[in-house]
Motif scaffolding. Structure first.
Motif, mmCIF file in Angstrom:
data_model
loop_
_atom_site.group_PDB
_atom_site.id
_atom_site.type_symbol
_atom_site.label_atom_id
_atom_site.label_comp_id
_atom_site.label_asym_id
_atom_site.label_seq_id
_atom_site.Cartn_x
_atom_site.Cartn_y
_atom_site.Cartn_z
ATOM 1 N N ASP A 1 39.146 45.311 21.651
ATOM 2 C CA ASP A 1 38.812 44.882 23.028
ATOM 3 C C ASP A 1 39.987 45.014 24.004
ATOM 4 O O ASP A 1 39.903 44.529 25.132
ATOM 5 N N LYS A 2 41.046 45.670 23.584
ATOM 6 C CA LYS A 2 42.168 45.859 24.511
ATOM 7 C C LYS A 2 42.226 47.313 24.972
ATOM 8 O O LYS A 2 41.836 48.230 24.231
ATOM 9 N N SER A 3 42.731 47.496 26.192
ATOM 10 C CA SER A 3 42.768 48.820 26.826
ATOM 11 C C SER A 3 44.201 49.332 26.839
ATOM 12 O O SER A 3 45.158 48.552 26.944
ATOM 13 N N PHE B 1 48.541 48.224 24.407
ATOM 14 C CA PHE B 1 47.174 47.703 24.444
ATOM 15 C C PHE B 1 47.200 46.299 25.044
ATOM 16 O O PHE B 1 47.885 45.416 24.529
ATOM 17 N N VAL B 2 46.458 46.120 26.146
ATOM 18 C CA VAL B 2 46.481 44.845 26.869
ATOM 19 C C VAL B 2 45.053 44.470 27.279
ATOM 20 O O VAL B 2 44.148 45.308 27.298
ATOM 21 N N ASP B 3 44.902 43.187 27.651
ATOM 22 C CA ASP B 3 43.632 42.729 28.221
ATOM 23 C C ASP B 3 43.546 43.273 29.648
ATOM 24 O O ASP B 3 44.374 42.948 30.493
ATOM 25 N N LEU B 4 42.535 44.098 29.892
ATOM 26 C CA LEU B 4 42.428 44.798 31.176
ATOM 27 C C LEU B 4 42.365 43.849 32.371
ATOM 28 O O LEU B 4 42.734 44.218 33.484
ATOM 29 N N ARG B 5 41.908 42.608 32.156
ATOM 30 C CA ARG B 5 41.745 41.701 33.304
ATOM 31 C C ARG B 5 43.061 41.404 34.008
ATOM 32 O O ARG B 5 43.065 41.029 35.170
ATOM 33 N N GLU B 6 44.185 41.563 33.301
ATOM 34 C CA GLU B 6 45.479 41.321 33.959
ATOM 35 C C GLU B 6 45.897 42.509 34.841
ATOM 36 O O GLU B 6 46.017 42.371 36.043
ATOM 37 N N PRO B 7 46.098 43.723 34.272
ATOM 38 C CA PRO B 7 46.560 44.834 35.118
ATOM 39 C C PRO B 7 45.451 45.492 35.926
ATOM 40 O O PRO B 7 45.732 46.180 36.910
ATOM 41 N N GLY B 8 44.171 45.293 35.539
ATOM 42 C CA GLY B 8 43.062 46.027 36.158
ATOM 43 C C GLY B 8 43.081 46.047 37.676
ATOM 44 O O GLY B 8 43.003 47.121 38.300
ATOM 45 N N PRO B 9 43.207 44.884 38.335
ATOM 46 C CA PRO B 9 43.167 44.880 39.803
ATOM 47 C C PRO B 9 44.355 45.579 40.462
ATOM 48 O O PRO B 9 44.319 45.858 41.659
ATOM 49 N N LEU B 10 45.410 45.836 39.705
ATOM 50 C CA LEU B 10 46.582 46.514 40.282
ATOM 51 C C LEU B 10 46.498 48.020 40.096
ATOM 52 O O LEU B 10 47.330 48.763 40.617
ATOM 53 N N MET B 11 45.508 48.478 39.354
ATOM 54 C CA MET B 11 45.425 49.908 39.040
ATOM 55 C C MET B 11 44.652 50.657 40.112
ATOM 56 O O MET B 11 43.877 50.068 40.854
ATOM 57 N N GLU B 12 44.854 51.940 40.159
ATOM 58 C CA GLU B 12 44.032 52.800 41.006
ATOM 59 C C GLU B 12 42.572 52.549 40.601
ATOM 60 O O GLU B 12 42.243 52.469 39.420
ATOM 61 N N ALA B 13 41.695 52.376 41.609
ATOM 62 C CA ALA B 13 40.371 51.799 41.352
ATOM 63 C C ALA B 13 39.551 52.588 40.334
ATOM 64 O O ALA B 13 38.896 51.998 39.470
ATOM 65 N N SER B 14 39.575 53.917 40.414
ATOM 66 C CA SER B 14 38.719 54.669 39.502
ATOM 67 C C SER B 14 39.237 54.567 38.062
ATOM 68 O O SER B 14 38.457 54.584 37.106
ATOM 69 N N GLN B 15 40.547 54.418 37.896
ATOM 70 C CA GLN B 15 41.097 54.239 36.548
ATOM 71 C C GLN B 15 40.696 52.883 35.969
ATOM 72 O O GLN B 15 40.301 52.774 34.808
ATOM 73 N N GLY B 16 40.811 51.838 36.810
ATOM 74 C CA GLY B 16 40.404 50.509 36.350
ATOM 75 C C GLY B 16 38.936 50.491 35.967
ATOM 76 O O GLY B 16 38.544 49.903 34.947
ATOM 77 N N ALA B 17 38.104 51.162 36.786
ATOM 78 C CA ALA B 17 36.664 51.200 36.510
ATOM 79 C C ALA B 17 36.386 51.912 35.192
ATOM 80 O O ALA B 17 35.539 51.493 34.405
ATOM 81 N N MET B 18 37.118 52.998 34.920
ATOM 82 C CA MET B 18 36.876 53.748 33.690
ATOM 83 C C MET B 18 37.291 52.939 32.460
ATOM 84 O O MET B 18 36.590 52.918 31.443
ATOM 85 N N LEU B 19 38.421 52.243 32.543
ATOM 86 C CA LEU B 19 38.847 51.433 31.396
ATOM 87 C C LEU B 19 37.869 50.288 31.135
ATOM 88 O O LEU B 19 37.603 49.934 29.975
ATOM 89 N N SER C 1 27.579 43.574 43.721
ATOM 90 C CA SER C 1 27.653 43.373 42.278
ATOM 91 C C SER C 1 28.979 43.883 41.726
ATOM 92 O O SER C 1 29.676 44.677 42.367
ATOM 93 N N GLN C 2 29.293 43.400 40.547
ATOM 94 C CA GLN C 2 30.525 43.821 39.883
ATOM 95 C C GLN C 2 30.280 43.943 38.382
ATOM 96 O O GLN C 2 29.900 42.964 37.737
ATOM 97 N N PRO C 3 30.504 45.148 37.816
ATOM 98 C CA PRO C 3 30.475 45.228 36.361
ATOM 99 C C PRO C 3 31.566 44.305 35.806
ATOM 100 O O PRO C 3 32.691 44.301 36.329
ATOM 101 N N TRP C 4 31.244 43.525 34.812
ATOM 102 C CA TRP C 4 32.248 42.611 34.223
ATOM 103 C C TRP C 4 32.115 42.710 32.705
ATOM 104 O O TRP C 4 31.604 41.818 32.036
ATOM 105 N N PRO C 5 32.519 43.860 32.163
ATOM 106 C CA PRO C 5 32.305 44.097 30.732
ATOM 107 C C PRO C 5 33.329 43.367 29.874
ATOM 108 O O PRO C 5 34.007 43.949 29.041
ATOM 109 N N PHE C 6 33.432 42.050 30.110
ATOM 110 C CA PHE C 6 34.398 41.213 29.381
ATOM 111 C C PHE C 6 33.644 40.062 28.720
ATOM 112 O O PHE C 6 33.923 38.906 29.029
ATOM 113 N N PRO C 7 32.645 40.225 27.844
ATOM 114 C CA PRO C 7 32.419 41.526 27.213
ATOM 115 C C PRO C 7 31.251 42.336 27.760
ATOM 116 O O PRO C 7 31.279 43.549 27.613
ATOM 117 N N ALA C 8 30.237 41.727 28.395
ATOM 118 C CA ALA C 8 29.028 42.546 28.631
ATOM 119 C C ALA C 8 28.230 42.106 29.848
ATOM 120 O O ALA C 8 27.021 42.239 29.879
#
Ligand SMILES: [Zn+2]
Length: 316
Positions: A42-44, A105-123, A239-246
């Motif tokens: 479950d880590k990206s 490998f990290v929990d995406l919820r921490e770095p996700g909002p700091l990433m380029e948006a399409s990369q965060g969405a793909m992870l 809406s927001q996909p929140w696959p943490f986990p589903a």
């Protein structure tokens, strides 16, 4: 204007039509433009820093990861580039470290909002669909093993007597900002907190939609269950996909028609009405807004902007 919701800005073509063409998928996987998006327990995979980036793997390292993988999913294509998620949870970190360069490998919820948006969405997409594979190895109808199909977008029961097809699960959840008009004072919004959250963090109410229930009814039911507040004028915001986990978070505004809060202690620890002034001083006063990158934070920021003295509030 805080109009961007994180994990929604994917630009990937999901190639849903080509997915069942095994030769085409294999050509993409073995081609020069193939990038592997590994998910480990479950880590990206992220290259950390002030501007974190997705840890895509290509070339010989990518082929080695595919050989170790228990599942492989075609996420989609972007021009000549193809992106495949792999589940490498069965391997230990020492075996993986020569293949992942400087990334971790990290929990995406921490770095996700700091990433380029399409990369965060793909992870987020990769994490969600790999989680589904890991948790659906057996058929829910007959208990037999299932096999991946459609480049990882379906699992089928391997027992021909059953043959049931299973598709990736997304669980709809409503999340709502309930407001009161300011006729007899300043307008307020209703925020609550769960006992498991960091101390003094407050957020919008939320809950899962039940079978046979409309989204609007779920909003009204959850607000009443948690706080005994009755609402009307339920309006969809985004809406927001929140696959943490589903989950798929469906954001709403609703207007309170009662004001006496009775917090249901089996669901939440506390709920209160907050004015815009209080929320603008929230951190200063020792309280915390919801996590950056969440739709809750985005909805609160939008409401703050609607005030008599609009201010820009960083939504993420
Ligand atoms: Zn079955």
């Amino acid at each position: 204007m805080p109009n961007r919701i994180y994990y929604t800005c994917g630009t990937l073509d999901r190639a849903a039509i080509q997915r069942d063409d095994e030769a085409w998928v294999e050509g993409r996987r073995t081609g020069d433009g193939a990038f592997i998006v590994p998910v480990w327990r479950d880590k990206s995979l992220v290259v950390q820093g002030d501007n974190p980036e997705a840890g895509f793997v290509s070339g010989a390292d990518a082929r080695a990861l595919v050989d170790m993988a228990s599942d492989l999913v075609l996420l989609g294509i972007d021009g000549e580039a193809s992106y495949f998620a792999v589940d490498i949870s069965a391997s230990d970190l020492p075996a993986l470290s020569p293949l992942i360069g400087e990334a971790d490998f990290v929990d995406l919820r921490e770095p996700g909002p700091l990433m380029e948006a399409s990369q965060g969405a793909m992870l987020a997409y990769a994490r969600g669909i790999i989680h589904w594979h890991r948790n659906h190895r057996f058929c829910g109808r007959c208990g037999g093993p299932t096999e991946s199909r459609q480049a990882g977008h379906q699992r089928s029961c391997a027992d021909p007597a059953c043959g049931r097809e299973h598709y990736p699960r997304t669980d709809p959840a409503v999340i709502m900002l309930v407001t009161r008009d300011g006729d007899d004072g300043a307008a307020t919004c209703l925020l609550g907190r769960q006992p498991t959250w960091p101390a003094r963090r407050y957020s919008t109410l939320a809950g899962f939609v039940e079978p046979g229930e409309s989204l609007e009814a779920a909003v009204a039911r959850e607000v009443f269950e948690e706080t005994a507040i009755r609402v009307s004028d339920v309006r969809y915001l985004g809406s927001q996909p929140w696959p943490f986990p589903a989950s798929l978070m469906l954001g709403f505004r609703a207007r309170a028609v009662t004001h006496e809060i009775t917090a249901n202690k089996s669901e939440i620890e506390d709920a209160r009405w907050f004015t815009r002034t209080q929320l603008l001083r929230f951190e200063e006063d020792g309280y915390h807004l919801p996590r950056r990158g969440s739709i809750a934070r985005w909805m609160i920021a939008r409401w703050l902007e609607e005030g008599d003295d609009p201010v820009f509030v960083q939504p993420v």
